[in-house]
Scaffold this motif. Structure first.
Motif, PDB file in Angstrom:
ATOM      1  N   LEU A   9      -2.033  33.893  27.676  1.00  0.00           N
ATOM      2  CA  LEU A   9      -1.523  32.602  27.208  1.00  0.00           C
ATOM      3  C   LEU A   9      -0.297  32.777  26.317  1.00  0.00           C
ATOM      4  O   LEU A   9       0.578  31.918  26.253  1.00  0.00           O
ATOM      5  CB  LEU A   9      -2.611  31.873  26.390  1.00  0.00           C
ATOM      6  N   GLU A  10      -0.270  33.884  25.591  1.00  0.00           N
ATOM      7  CA  GLU A  10       0.813  34.098  24.636  1.00  0.00           C
ATOM      8  C   GLU A  10       0.913  35.588  24.294  1.00  0.00           C
ATOM      9  O   GLU A  10      -0.111  36.279  24.252  1.00  0.00           O
ATOM     10  CB  GLU A  10       0.478  33.312  23.351  1.00  0.00           C
ATOM     11  N   ILE A  11       2.128  36.053  24.057  1.00  0.00           N
ATOM     12  CA  ILE A  11       2.321  37.443  23.604  1.00  0.00           C
ATOM     13  C   ILE A  11       3.200  37.400  22.360  1.00  0.00           C
ATOM     14  O   ILE A  11       4.261  36.777  22.367  1.00  0.00           O
ATOM     15  CB  ILE A  11       3.005  38.306  24.685  1.00  0.00           C
ATOM     16  N   VAL A  12       2.736  38.033  21.301  1.00  0.00           N
ATOM     17  CA  VAL A  12       3.520  38.069  20.062  1.00  0.00           C
ATOM     18  C   VAL A  12       3.943  39.515  19.793  1.00  0.00           C
ATOM     19  O   VAL A  12       3.098  40.419  19.815  1.00  0.00           O
ATOM     20  CB  VAL A  12       2.669  37.562  18.867  1.00  0.00           C
ATOM     21  N   ASP A  13       5.239  39.717  19.554  1.00  0.00           N
ATOM     22  CA  ASP A  13       5.712  41.050  19.149  1.00  0.00           C
ATOM     23  C   ASP A  13       5.411  41.190  17.666  1.00  0.00           C
ATOM     24  O   ASP A  13       6.133  40.660  16.837  1.00  0.00           O
ATOM     25  CB  ASP A  13       7.223  41.180  19.383  1.00  0.00           C
ATOM     26  N   GLU A  14       4.324  41.888  17.352  1.00  0.00           N
ATOM     27  CA  GLU A  14       3.856  41.904  15.958  1.00  0.00           C
ATOM     28  C   GLU A  14       4.575  42.969  15.129  1.00  0.00           C
ATOM     29  O   GLU A  14       4.958  42.723  13.997  1.00  0.00           O
ATOM     30  CB  GLU A  14       2.332  42.116  15.961  1.00  0.00           C
ATOM     31  N   THR A  15       4.707  44.166  15.690  1.00  0.00           N
ATOM     32  CA  THR A  15       5.465  45.252  15.052  1.00  0.00           C
ATOM     33  C   THR A  15       6.229  45.949  16.184  1.00  0.00           C
ATOM     34  O   THR A  15       6.001  45.636  17.363  1.00  0.00           O
ATOM     35  CB  THR A  15       4.533  46.283  14.352  1.00  0.00           C
ATOM     36  N   PRO A  16       7.098  46.927  15.860  1.00  0.00           N
ATOM     37  CA  PRO A  16       7.823  47.582  16.949  1.00  0.00           C
ATOM     38  C   PRO A  16       6.901  48.196  18.024  1.00  0.00           C
ATOM     39  O   PRO A  16       7.284  48.302  19.173  1.00  0.00           O
ATOM     40  CB  PRO A  16       8.625  48.674  16.225  1.00  0.00           C
ATOM     41  N   ARG A  17       5.691  48.576  17.654  1.00  0.00           N
ATOM     42  CA  ARG A  17       4.777  49.207  18.627  1.00  0.00           C
ATOM     43  C   ARG A  17       3.635  48.316  19.074  1.00  0.00           C
ATOM     44  O   ARG A  17       2.902  48.667  20.009  1.00  0.00           O
ATOM     45  CB  ARG A  17       4.124  50.442  17.980  1.00  0.00           C
ATOM     46  N   VAL A  18       3.424  47.231  18.365  1.00  0.00           N
ATOM     47  CA  VAL A  18       2.193  46.454  18.602  1.00  0.00           C
ATOM     48  C   VAL A  18       2.490  45.048  19.107  1.00  0.00           C
ATOM     49  O   VAL A  18       3.327  44.347  18.544  1.00  0.00           O
ATOM     50  CB  VAL A  18       1.362  46.376  17.293  1.00  0.00           C
ATOM     51  N   LYS A  19       1.777  44.679  20.162  1.00  0.00           N
ATOM     52  CA  LYS A  19       1.839  43.292  20.632  1.00  0.00           C
ATOM     53  C   LYS A  19       0.456  42.670  20.511  1.00  0.00           C
ATOM     54  O   LYS A  19      -0.557  43.349  20.717  1.00  0.00           O
ATOM     55  CB  LYS A  19       2.290  43.229  22.091  1.00  0.00           C
ATOM     56  N   LEU A  20       0.467  41.381  20.200  1.00  0.00           N
ATOM     57  CA  LEU A  20      -0.781  40.624  20.183  1.00  0.00           C
ATOM     58  C   LEU A  20      -0.845  39.829  21.474  1.00  0.00           C
ATOM     59  O   LEU A  20       0.127  39.141  21.822  1.00  0.00           O
ATOM     60  CB  LEU A  20      -0.810  39.659  18.987  1.00  0.00           C
ATOM     61  N   PHE A  21      -1.943  39.943  22.180  1.00  0.00           N
ATOM     62  CA  PHE A  21      -2.119  39.233  23.448  1.00  0.00           C
ATOM     63  C   PHE A  21      -3.183  38.173  23.273  1.00  0.00           C
ATOM     64  O   PHE A  21      -4.321  38.497  22.944  1.00  0.00           O
ATOM     65  CB  PHE A  21      -2.559  40.206  24.547  1.00  0.00           C
ATOM     66  N   ARG A  22      -2.788  36.924  23.499  1.00  0.00           N
ATOM     67  CA  ARG A  22      -3.789  35.850  23.516  1.00  0.00           C
ATOM     68  C   ARG A  22      -4.179  35.593  24.949  1.00  0.00           C
ATOM     69  O   ARG A  22      -3.331  35.275  25.791  1.00  0.00           O
ATOM     70  CB  ARG A  22      -3.219  34.581  22.898  1.00  0.00           C
ATOM     71  N   LEU A  23      -5.466  35.750  25.234  1.00  0.00           N
ATOM     72  CA  LEU A  23      -5.970  35.640  26.604  1.00  0.00           C
ATOM     73  C   LEU A  23      -6.926  34.468  26.713  1.00  0.00           C
ATOM     74  O   LEU A  23      -7.671  34.179  25.765  1.00  0.00           O
ATOM     75  CB  LEU A  23      -6.738  36.918  26.971  1.00  0.00           C
ATOM     76  N   GLU A  24      -6.924  33.848  27.876  1.00  0.00           N
ATOM     77  CA  GLU A  24      -7.867  32.768  28.160  1.00  0.00           C
ATOM     78  C   GLU A  24      -9.298  33.256  27.931  1.00  0.00           C
ATOM     79  O   GLU A  24      -9.645  34.349  28.400  1.00  0.00           O
ATOM     80  CB  GLU A  24      -7.745  32.412  29.640  1.00  0.00           C
ATOM     81  N   ARG A  25     -10.082  32.443  27.250  1.00  0.00           N
ATOM     82  CA  ARG A  25     -11.471  32.827  26.976  1.00  0.00           C
ATOM     83  C   ARG A  25     -12.414  31.843  27.672  1.00  0.00           C
ATOM     84  O   ARG A  25     -12.360  30.641  27.376  1.00  0.00           O
ATOM     85  CB  ARG A  25     -11.709  32.771  25.462  1.00  0.00           C
ATOM     86  N   PRO A  26     -13.273  32.324  28.564  1.00  0.00           N
ATOM     87  CA  PRO A  26     -14.210  31.410  29.201  1.00  0.00           C
ATOM     88  C   PRO A  26     -15.127  30.779  28.150  1.00  0.00           C
ATOM     89  O   PRO A  26     -15.467  31.433  27.158  1.00  0.00           O
ATOM     90  CB  PRO A  26     -15.029  32.302  30.139  1.00  0.00           C
ATOM     91  N   ALA A  27     -15.541  29.529  28.389  1.00  0.00           N
ATOM     92  CA  ALA A  27     -16.342  28.797  27.403  1.00  0.00           C
ATOM     93  C   ALA A  27     -17.643  29.519  27.082  1.00  0.00           C
ATOM     94  O   ALA A  27     -18.152  29.428  25.969  1.00  0.00           O
ATOM     95  CB  ALA A  27     -16.620  27.391  27.931  1.00  0.00           C
TER      96      ALA A  27
END
Ligand code: FAD
Length: 232
Positions: A9-27
């Motif tokens: 759903l979303e990718i955030v560049d958190e640090t030069p090496r780290v990305k945060l991945f927001r993924l769809e979560r089943p209910a």
């Protein structure tokens, strides 16, 4: 145990090496803060033709109903983390889980100590956020967080906001300009800050950091049976 295909759903560049991945979560996907999932990507196989699967801690909380967040550090020449970092919003990841016993022990005592190294903040962030949302949150929560350089401070803004409600010591490995936090390995930093108290402790990070930290806690008088660990 669930198995599902999840859209990014979303990718955030958190640090030069780290990305945060927001993924769809089943209910109906249920997990405890601190647990992890196994991820795979369609078409990503080893040279021996085995589907590549890797474990990632869930960094979001169970109450984040609409998504699962993964906090993924790109390993040098890392097969899976490299492939994941090259995915885009709208792509899919296959998820299985939850797994693991690294989660908050109940009842939660008055004092809880969290110690993280690098991307080891992922499960700790889930536990911390969950605890802070509870109306009977422990009276004393401490976080010791170590990483290499100031730019590697994952969840910096959020953790600085938390600092009104808990005691935080962030440390970099060696001095850097503009850094006015702690300097040194987190296992040594603890020694400067902690006098023994009855506390549950949760330690997560690379194996050498976890081992040194547990030794350090034991030397301060912490009960080894109340120290919980995850390492990678
Ligand atoms: C319970 C658990 C939870 C985890 N949670 C997280 C998390 O929240 N966030 C996170 O970032 N990671 C987490 N990990 C680590 C994650 O599972 C992966 O191990 C990590 O992402 C590296 O995988 P990779 O496929 O990118 O690297 P790999 O391809 O497996 O390589 C890892 C490293 O080994 C080196 N290497 C590979 N092959 C060789 C070789 N033949 N000789 C020498 N060196 C080699 C690579 O260069 C690389 O630096 C977790 C692990 C566990 C077990």
């Amino acid at each position: 145990m669930a198995s599902f295909k999840s859209k990014i759903l979303e990718i955030v560049d958190e640090t030069p090496r780290v990305k945060l991945f927001r993924l769809e979560r089943p209910a109906d996907f249920v997990f405890s803060p601190g647990q992890f999932i196994m991820a795979s990507i369609e078409g990503l196989y080893t040279r021996e033709n085995i589907l590549v699967k890797r474990s990632y801690s869930i960094a979001s909380t169970p109450s984040d109903n609409d998504f699962l967040e993964l906090c993924v550090s790109r390993a040098d020449n890392g097969l899976f983390s490299g492939a994941l970092h090259s995915l885009k919003k709208g792509d899919y990841v296959n998820i299985q889980g939850p797994y693991g016993v690294f989660s908050l022990r109940r009842p939660v005592p008055e004092n809880v100590t969290f110690i993280a190294g690098g991307s080891g903040i992922a499960p700790i962030r889930s536990m911390l956020r969950s605890l802070l949302m509870e109306k009977d949150a422990p009276s004393k929560i401490r976080l010791f967080y170590g990483f290499r350089a100031p730019s590697d401070f994952i969840y910096r803004k959020e953790l600085q906001e938390f600092s009104k409600r808990l005691i935080i010591a962030a440390a970099i490995d060696s001095p850097a300009e503009g850094w006015n936090g702690e300097v040194g390995f987190i296992s040594d930093v603890i020694q400067r800050h902690v006098n023994y108290e009855r506390s549950d402790s949760y330690v997560c990070g690379p194996p050498p950091m976890v081992n040194a930290t547990i030794k350090s806690l034991i030397s301060l008088g912490f009960d080894e049976r109340r120290i919980y660990r995850e390492q990678w």
